[in-house]
Design a protein around this motif. Sequence first.
Motif, PDB file in Angstrom:
ATOM      1  N   HIS A   8     -24.208-111.403 -84.671  1.00 14.42           N
ATOM      2  CA  HIS A   8     -23.419-111.779 -83.492  1.00 14.42           C
ATOM      3  C   HIS A   8     -23.122-113.273 -83.520  1.00 14.42           C
ATOM      4  O   HIS A   8     -24.029-114.106 -83.471  1.00 14.42           O
ATOM      5  N   CYS A   9     -21.836-113.608 -83.595  1.00 14.13           N
ATOM      6  CA  CYS A   9     -21.425-115.013 -83.528  1.00 14.13           C
ATOM      7  C   CYS A   9     -19.989-115.087 -83.025  1.00 14.13           C
ATOM      8  O   CYS A   9     -19.349-114.063 -82.770  1.00 14.13           O
ATOM      9  N   GLU A  94     -17.731-108.945 -77.205  1.00 10.85           N
ATOM     10  CA  GLU A  94     -18.957-109.030 -76.430  1.00 10.85           C
ATOM     11  C   GLU A  94     -18.691-108.578 -75.015  1.00 10.85           C
ATOM     12  O   GLU A  94     -17.757-109.042 -74.369  1.00 10.85           O
ATOM     13  N   HIS A 132     -24.101-108.608 -73.839  1.00 11.19           N
ATOM     14  CA  HIS A 132     -24.657-109.826 -73.258  1.00 11.19           C
ATOM     15  C   HIS A 132     -25.371-109.434 -71.972  1.00 11.19           C
ATOM     16  O   HIS A 132     -24.825-108.679 -71.161  1.00 11.19           O
ATOM     17  N   HIS A 157     -27.712-108.398 -77.539  1.00 12.50           N
ATOM     18  CA  HIS A 157     -27.578-109.655 -78.267  1.00 12.50           C
ATOM     19  C   HIS A 157     -28.378-110.768 -77.591  1.00 12.50           C
ATOM     20  O   HIS A 157     -28.485-110.821 -76.367  1.00 12.50           O
ATOM     21  N   SER A 158     -29.006-111.624 -78.399  1.00 14.83           N
ATOM     22  CA  SER A 158     -29.875-112.703 -77.901  1.00 14.83           C
ATOM     23  C   SER A 158     -30.865-112.142 -76.881  1.00 14.83           C
ATOM     24  O   SER A 158     -31.018-112.676 -75.785  1.00 14.83           O
ATOM     25  N   SER A 179     -31.560-114.645 -81.507  1.00 16.39           N
ATOM     26  CA  SER A 179     -30.909-115.909 -81.861  1.00 16.39           C
ATOM     27  C   SER A 179     -31.870-117.051 -81.596  1.00 16.39           C
ATOM     28  O   SER A 179     -33.035-116.837 -81.227  1.00 16.39           O
ATOM     29  N   GLU A 205     -29.243-113.085 -85.485  1.00 18.06           N
ATOM     30  CA  GLU A 205     -27.912-113.617 -85.198  1.00 18.06           C
ATOM     31  C   GLU A 205     -28.004-115.116 -84.958  1.00 18.06           C
ATOM     32  O   GLU A 205     -29.099-115.678 -84.813  1.00 18.06           O
ATOM     33  N   ASP A 207     -25.270-116.555 -82.714  1.00 15.34           N
ATOM     34  CA  ASP A 207     -24.461-116.814 -81.517  1.00 15.34           C
ATOM     35  C   ASP A 207     -23.689-118.126 -81.669  1.00 15.34           C
ATOM     36  O   ASP A 207     -23.285-118.736 -80.689  1.00 15.34           O
TER      37      ASP A 207
END
Length: 312
Positions: A8-9, A94, A132, A157-158, A179, A205, A207
């Motif tokens: 994920h970025c 996202e 998110h 994610h994160s 992350s 990831e 991010d």
Amino acid sequence: MMKVFDAHCHLQDPRILSKTPQLIKAAQDTGVVNFAVNGVCEQDWGSVKQLSIAFPSVLPSFGLHPWYVADRSPNWFKKLKEYFDSTPSAAVGEIGLDKGSHGKKIDFSEQVEVLRQQLELAKELNKPASVHCVRAYGDLLELMKSMGPFPAGVILHSYLGSAEMVPEFSKLGAYFSFSGFIMSLKANKAKKMLRMVSSDRILLETDAPDALPKSNINSLFFVEGDTSVAEEIHGQRTTSSSTPDSSLANSSQVVTDALMLPKETLNHPANIHNVLEYVACMLEITKEELAELSYQNAVRLFSYEGSKLLQK
């Protein structure tokens, strides 16, 4: 060299878009094989698509992030579906929920409805969705329970949620992506949560250009031209050099870790290695073991019909 997958970025971010070719090259030189690049609003979906065309290593994702819910156009969902029609290689993301300082300015019931529409689309398309979530894990879990399970996968994610929620999310098809933000947790909390994640559900990831790891400066890559980085630091890690600069490490003139850098300092996608090292340490396994299992997990997750990974 270890192979790593940035799950994920945001290489389409206006702060770094002009430097993306150099950032991708530098990260690839350290072993980063793929970049899952996530769109966040109608205005940047085109940039994500263009990056995926220009770079074989970029896996595109399109979605409406909760911060942009209030600004969506009346035909946003139709436009989103058109992007998936024209880009079969794309995943969803996202998307998500946010009750943080920024998110609380945006009507939460609208956030929930927009997320529900996009999760339904992900299920319909049989694609993974990158989610998110800030201070809304309970709400997210309830929504996913009402809609799930998600056999194509949902990437949290994160992830900074509780250890106790990990099994509940896992039952619904969730993967947990980490992350540099995980370094903001107390070590004992991070360790407890990480150890609840099954080895076949863990992802790494960056991010980028956010979530700069709180690591020693001599181990970090910096984005060339980032004006928030002091001149004596800048340039030391902007290239594809994979060994720390010893003169920098020993310099008393330079701050010693990223905690002292301005919060707007940009994160470089090669800094996924700092996340890898930290998570491996918390799990008490080798970097090589974690790199391999997280890479294989990402490849499996992103090998949906139409994916670039199946075209190789």
